[in-house]
Design a protein around this motif. Structure first.
Motif, PDB file in Angstrom:
ATOM      1  N   SER A  89       0.818  -1.211   0.000  1.00 53.86           N
ATOM      2  CA  SER A  89       0.000   0.000   0.000  1.00 53.86           C
ATOM      3  C   SER A  89       0.856   1.267   0.000  1.00 53.86           C
ATOM      4  O   SER A  89       2.077   1.222   0.131  1.00 53.86           O
ATOM      5  CB  SER A  89      -0.922   0.017   1.225  1.00 53.86           C
ATOM      6  N   SER A  90       0.179   2.412  -0.097  1.00 56.33           N
ATOM      7  CA  SER A  90       0.864   3.705  -0.168  1.00 56.33           C
ATOM      8  C   SER A  90       1.560   4.067   1.138  1.00 56.33           C
ATOM      9  O   SER A  90       2.372   4.989   1.162  1.00 56.33           O
ATOM     10  CB  SER A  90      -0.139   4.805  -0.527  1.00 56.33           C
ATOM     11  N   LYS A  91       1.271   3.345   2.222  1.00 59.66           N
ATOM     12  CA  LYS A  91       1.966   3.659   3.478  1.00 59.66           C
ATOM     13  C   LYS A  91       3.471   3.412   3.350  1.00 59.66           C
ATOM     14  O   LYS A  91       4.271   4.020   4.072  1.00 59.66           O
ATOM     15  CB  LYS A  91       1.386   2.852   4.633  1.00 59.66           C
ATOM     16  N   ALA A  92       3.857   2.541   2.416  1.00 58.43           N
ATOM     17  CA  ALA A  92       5.285   2.344   2.162  1.00 58.43           C
ATOM     18  C   ALA A  92       5.905   3.617   1.615  1.00 58.43           C
ATOM     19  O   ALA A  92       7.048   3.955   1.932  1.00 58.43           O
ATOM     20  CB  ALA A  92       5.483   1.193   1.183  1.00 58.43           C
ATOM     21  N   ASP A  93       5.151   4.352   0.811  1.00 62.29           N
ATOM     22  CA  ASP A  93       5.663   5.610   0.265  1.00 62.29           C
ATOM     23  C   ASP A  93       5.850   6.648   1.364  1.00 62.29           C
ATOM     24  O   ASP A  93       6.779   7.463   1.298  1.00 62.29           O
ATOM     25  CB  ASP A  93       4.701   6.143  -0.797  1.00 62.29           C
ATOM     26  N   LEU A 121      10.177  -1.301  -4.795  1.00 60.89           N
ATOM     27  CA  LEU A 121       8.863  -0.699  -5.008  1.00 60.89           C
ATOM     28  C   LEU A 121       8.655  -0.374  -6.486  1.00 60.89           C
ATOM     29  O   LEU A 121       7.545  -0.531  -7.023  1.00 60.89           O
ATOM     30  CB  LEU A 121       8.723   0.572  -4.160  1.00 60.89           C
ATOM     31  N   GLN A 122       9.720   0.061  -7.154  1.00 64.70           N
ATOM     32  CA  GLN A 122       9.627   0.333  -8.587  1.00 64.70           C
ATOM     33  C   GLN A 122       9.329  -0.953  -9.351  1.00 64.70           C
ATOM     34  O   GLN A 122       8.536  -0.966 -10.305  1.00 64.70           O
ATOM     35  CB  GLN A 122      10.914   0.979  -9.078  1.00 64.70           C
ATOM     36  N   ARG A 123       9.968  -2.052  -8.968  1.00 71.26           N
ATOM     37  CA  ARG A 123       9.708  -3.336  -9.627  1.00 71.26           C
ATOM     38  C   ARG A 123       8.254  -3.751  -9.470  1.00 71.26           C
ATOM     39  O   ARG A 123       7.615  -4.219 -10.418  1.00 71.26           O
ATOM     40  CB  ARG A 123      10.612  -4.422  -9.046  1.00 71.26           C
ATOM     41  N   VAL A 124       7.738  -3.587  -8.253  1.00 71.67           N
ATOM     42  CA  VAL A 124       6.360  -3.980  -7.994  1.00 71.67           C
ATOM     43  C   VAL A 124       5.399  -3.174  -8.855  1.00 71.67           C
ATOM     44  O   VAL A 124       4.450  -3.700  -9.434  1.00 71.67           O
ATOM     45  CB  VAL A 124       6.038  -3.790  -6.489  1.00 71.67           C
ATOM     46  N   ARG A 125       5.658  -1.872  -8.951  1.00 72.89           N
ATOM     47  CA  ARG A 125       4.707  -1.010  -9.653  1.00 72.89           C
ATOM     48  C   ARG A 125       4.858  -1.071 -11.174  1.00 72.89           C
ATOM     49  O   ARG A 125       3.963  -0.658 -11.901  1.00 72.89           O
ATOM     50  CB  ARG A 125       4.849   0.407  -9.129  1.00 72.89           C
ATOM     51  N   SER A 126       5.976  -1.581 -11.636  1.00 73.40           N
ATOM     52  CA  SER A 126       6.151  -1.754 -13.082  1.00 73.40           C
ATOM     53  C   SER A 126       6.055  -3.226 -13.493  1.00 73.40           C
ATOM     54  O   SER A 126       6.275  -3.566 -14.656  1.00 73.40           O
ATOM     55  CB  SER A 126       7.504  -1.183 -13.519  1.00 73.40           C
ATOM     56  N   LEU A 127       5.730  -4.085 -12.521  1.00 73.47           N
ATOM     57  CA  LEU A 127       5.627  -5.533 -12.750  1.00 73.47           C
ATOM     58  C   LEU A 127       6.908  -6.094 -13.380  1.00 73.47           C
ATOM     59  O   LEU A 127       6.880  -6.933 -14.270  1.00 73.47           O
ATOM     60  CB  LEU A 127       4.416  -5.855 -13.646  1.00 73.47           C
ATOM     61  N   ASP A 128       8.025  -5.616 -12.896  1.00 74.90           N
ATOM     62  CA  ASP A 128       9.325  -6.003 -13.455  1.00 74.90           C
ATOM     63  C   ASP A 128       9.907  -7.168 -12.638  1.00 74.90           C
ATOM     64  O   ASP A 128      10.817  -6.979 -11.825  1.00 74.90           O
ATOM     65  CB  ASP A 128      10.275  -4.803 -13.436  1.00 74.90           C
ATOM     66  N   PHE A 129       9.337  -8.346 -12.850  1.00 73.19           N
ATOM     67  CA  PHE A 129       9.768  -9.530 -12.108  1.00 73.19           C
ATOM     68  C   PHE A 129      10.407 -10.545 -13.058  1.00 73.19           C
ATOM     69  O   PHE A 129      10.101 -10.582 -14.255  1.00 73.19           O
ATOM     70  CB  PHE A 129       8.579 -10.193 -11.405  1.00 73.19           C
ATOM     71  N   ASP A 130      11.283 -11.365 -12.505  1.00 68.80           N
ATOM     72  CA  ASP A 130      11.895 -12.451 -13.276  1.00 68.80           C
ATOM     73  C   ASP A 130      11.099 -13.720 -13.054  1.00 68.80           C
ATOM     74  O   ASP A 130      10.662 -14.014 -11.923  1.00 68.80           O
ATOM     75  CB  ASP A 130      13.339 -12.674 -12.836  1.00 68.80           C
ATOM     76  N   LYS A 131      10.932 -14.484 -14.113  1.00 67.55           N
ATOM     77  CA  LYS A 131      10.168 -15.726 -14.021  1.00 67.55           C
ATOM     78  C   LYS A 131      10.923 -16.790 -13.240  1.00 67.55           C
ATOM     79  O   LYS A 131      10.331 -17.593 -12.521  1.00 67.55           O
ATOM     80  CB  LYS A 131       9.831 -16.221 -15.422  1.00 67.55           C
ATOM     81  N   MET A 210       2.036  -0.333  11.852  1.00 67.25           N
ATOM     82  CA  MET A 210       2.468  -0.771  10.524  1.00 67.25           C
ATOM     83  C   MET A 210       1.368  -1.534   9.797  1.00 67.25           C
ATOM     84  O   MET A 210       1.287  -1.498   8.567  1.00 67.25           O
ATOM     85  CB  MET A 210       3.719  -1.652  10.642  1.00 67.25           C
ATOM     86  N   ALA A 211       0.534  -2.213  10.543  1.00 67.10           N
ATOM     87  CA  ALA A 211      -0.531  -3.014   9.934  1.00 67.10           C
ATOM     88  C   ALA A 211      -1.752  -2.175   9.575  1.00 67.10           C
ATOM     89  O   ALA A 211      -2.679  -2.680   8.937  1.00 67.10           O
ATOM     90  CB  ALA A 211      -0.937  -4.138  10.885  1.00 67.10           C
ATOM     91  N   LYS A 212      -1.730  -0.883   9.974  1.00 68.34           N
ATOM     92  CA  LYS A 212      -2.892  -0.020   9.706  1.00 68.34           C
ATOM     93  C   LYS A 212      -2.721   0.734   8.397  1.00 68.34           C
ATOM     94  O   LYS A 212      -1.934   0.357   7.536  1.00 68.34           O
ATOM     95  CB  LYS A 212      -3.098   0.929  10.875  1.00 68.34           C
ATOM     96  N   ASP A 213      -3.435   1.847   8.276  1.00 65.08           N
ATOM     97  CA  ASP A 213      -3.459   2.585   7.020  1.00 65.08           C
ATOM     98  C   ASP A 213      -2.331   3.609   6.939  1.00 65.08           C
ATOM     99  O   ASP A 213      -1.549   3.794   7.869  1.00 65.08           O
ATOM    100  CB  ASP A 213      -4.814   3.281   6.840  1.00 65.08           C
ATOM    101  N   ASP A 214      -2.303   4.296   5.800  1.00 61.41           N
ATOM    102  CA  ASP A 214      -1.257   5.270   5.519  1.00 61.41           C
ATOM    103  C   ASP A 214      -1.251   6.401   6.546  1.00 61.41           C
ATOM    104  O   ASP A 214      -0.194   6.846   6.992  1.00 61.41           O
ATOM    105  CB  ASP A 214      -1.473   5.831   4.111  1.00 61.41           C
ATOM    106  N   ALA A 215      -2.437   6.871   6.935  1.00 67.70           N
ATOM    107  CA  ALA A 215      -2.521   7.980   7.879  1.00 67.70           C
ATOM    108  C   ALA A 215      -1.911   7.606   9.225  1.00 67.70           C
ATOM    109  O   ALA A 215      -1.222   8.415   9.858  1.00 67.70           O
ATOM    110  CB  ALA A 215      -3.971   8.418   8.054  1.00 67.70           C
ATOM    111  N   SER A 216      -2.150   6.381   9.681  1.00 65.28           N
ATOM    112  CA  SER A 216      -1.624   5.933  10.969  1.00 65.28           C
ATOM    113  C   SER A 216      -0.102   5.844  10.933  1.00 65.28           C
ATOM    114  O   SER A 216       0.584   6.256  11.875  1.00 65.28           O
ATOM    115  CB  SER A 216      -2.214   4.572  11.345  1.00 65.28           C
TER     116      SER A 216
END
Length: 518
Positions: A89-93, A121-131, A210-216
């Motif tokens: 989620s965006s809380k990582a940002d 995070l860039q890999r996750v958002r660009s789906l840049d994974f290795d098979k 950490m388990a809550k939302d971005d605001a927390s």
């Protein structure tokens, strides 16, 4: 990642575009376009994710408290707090945004996993994974790294900023060896300031957040900012062009200002501050400052750091000599009545309070807990004519001294831990809430009248003691806050920073602990 959600959103967008009246967009889309997204390259496997998290945890050899808390959570089967069925989620940002600023506090962002987190995070958002499952950028490995490194970075940042990256109790209470043998080592305590640390309640709260939302998460990060009013002053100074030496100086004192005490001089209108490296005492009452020189503990018997409140002033006090001084300077004179008389010492049996003839005691008797060696009060007493008492675990006090020459010296590290004050009467007056003239006259008389072993028969006849003016003790009400601290860079009354010599050599100890973050 939720592939179905991505597909649905994309098809919805196409539907909207195709419905436009102008018909300017012609897009040909079929499910075949997303066929590759359903394969194992983009599939998160819960079991494999768990296995990879365990591998990341076990491979981490960092030993900071925050790292131990992070590892313990996952090794004990703790739940995921960053990775969900929808990804990260965006809380990582929010966390990464805070980590991007750690260079402003003099630390390296990569000591908080910054580059690794940004890359993953860039890999996750660009789906840049290795098979290939053995590749370090396989989807389950990337998410495993994100889960653990986000937790580790979050704890490192919040624990360090909120409580300090150095534990002062651990450092300073294991610095000076008192005694040692082949079995154990005992240390001299040098730090007794109530200081909050990242205890189990804090760690539990952090994982809950950490388990809550971005605001927390954002609110928790914000609340981790140091509460000491000095911190912002050091932060601004660190932003200036500094030499390597000046930078180390600021970093060490900035770390001191992170230690969370809950009580600081700036929170009081009236207080006494003893900043040990300054070799001065500041008695502050609003805008009024009383400054004086002090003598304090030597390198072998350092004055400890503590916080307390001055509660009483005793005039012409007796001095109960510590066993350490008896061992070093008195024991060898056991049995010599002349030695004890010349120093105005007497020996008291603790259980009965009876005074014992010095000629009858041995060195072992003096060192036992059954006997006290006491110096009578009055002129010539090592404590001088007044002592300022405050609760502490070291039996140290502020007091006058019979050796006034110490205040003319540059190096005034001369005591066994107590603080000798240059202006005892002025400090006594400062302690009073109401400056009652009659009380002040009594205090001055009690501190100047010939009293004790230096008083002769002629003095008794020609200058008799006025018992009505003698005062033995005066309560300090309200009690006055006392701070014995250690800053090698500290603002003066005008707010300008002054640098002081590191007389006890504490700065290299602190710097040795924080340089791992540089």
């Amino acid at each position: 990642m939720n592939i179905q959600k991505i597909l649905f959103s994309f098809l919805l967008l196409i539907g909207v575009l195709c419905s436009c009246q102008e018909k300017k967009f012609h897009v040909s889309v079929s499910l075949d376009s997303f066929a590759d997204m359903a394969n194992s390259t983009y599939k998160i496997d819960a079991e494999k994710l768990s296995e990879n998290i365990n591998r990341v945890v076990m491979a981490d050899s960092d030993r900071e408290t925050a790292d131990i808390h992070a590892r313990r959570h996952y090794l004990n089967g703790g739940r995921l707090v960053w990775v969900t069925r929808d990804g990260v989620s965006s809380k990582a940002d929010s966390l990464v945004a805070y980590l991007a600023t750690v260079d402003s506090i003099g630390f390296s962002r990569d000591k908080f996993c910054y580059s690794t987190l940004v890359g993953d995070l860039q890999r996750v958002r660009s789906l840049d994974f290795d098979k290939d499952e053995d590749s370090r950028n396989n989807i389950n490995k990337v998410y495993a790294r994100l889960e653990y490194n986000l937790t580790k970075a979050f704890l490192r940042y919040t624990e360090g900023m909120r409580f300090g990256f150095v534990n002062p109790s651990d450092v300073f209470n294991r610095l000076d060896v008192r005694d040692s043998d082949s079995v154990r080592v005992s240390y001299r305590s040098l730090y007794d300031v109530p200081t909050k640390r990242a205890d189990k309640d804090f760690v539990a709260e952090a994982f809950g957040v950490m388990a809550k939302d971005d605001a927390s998460v954002g609110d928790f990060l914000k609340k981790s900012y140091p509460e000491n009013p000095l911190y912002n002053k050091f932060l601004k100074r660190l932003a200036l062009p500094l030499s390597a030496d000046e930078r180390r100086l600021v970093l060490c004192n900035m770390e001191r200002s992170r230690w969370r005490h809950g009580d600081y001089p700036q929170m009081h209108k009236k207080y006494v501050l003893i900043n040990i490296p300054s070799l001065h005492l500041d008695a502050v009452d609003g805008n009024e400052w009383l400054t004086m020189r002090i003598g304090l503990g030597s390198l072998e018997t350092k004055t400890p750091l503590l916080t307390s409140r001055v509660k009483r002033m005793d005039f012409n006090p007796q001095w109960i000599i510590p066993k350490s001084i008896i061992k070093k300077s008195v024991r060898q004179h056991a049995g010599s009545r002349g030695y004890f008389d010349s120093h105005d010492y007497f020996i008291q049996q603790r259980s009965t309070g009876r005074e014992v003839d010095p000629a009858t005691v041995t060195g072992n008797m003096l060192m036992s807990s059954d006997y006290l060696v006491i110096q009578r009060g009055g002129e010539g007493n090592a404590l001088g004519r007044i002592i300022f008492r405050f609760d502490n675990n070291f039996s140290i006090y502020m007091h006058d001294t019979s050796n006034r020459g110490v205040f003319a010296r540059g190096d005034r590290s001369v005591s066994h831990g107590c603080i000798r004050v240059e202006k005892p009467y002025e400090l006594a007056v400062f302690m009073l809430k109401d400056k009652d003239e009659k009380l002040m006259e009594k205090m001055k008389y009690s501190m100047t009248v010939k009293y004790g072993r230096h008083r002769t028969d002629d003095d008794d006849v020609n200058d008799p003691i006025n018992r009505k003016l003698m005062i033995r003790s005066q309560k300090v009400d309200p009690q006055v806050a006392l701070f014995i601290t250690y800053y090698t860079l500290y603002p003066n009354a005008e707010g300008s920073f002054v640098r002081y010599s590191d007389i006890y050599g504490f700065d290299p100890v602190i710097y040795g602990r924080i340089k791992k973050y540089l």
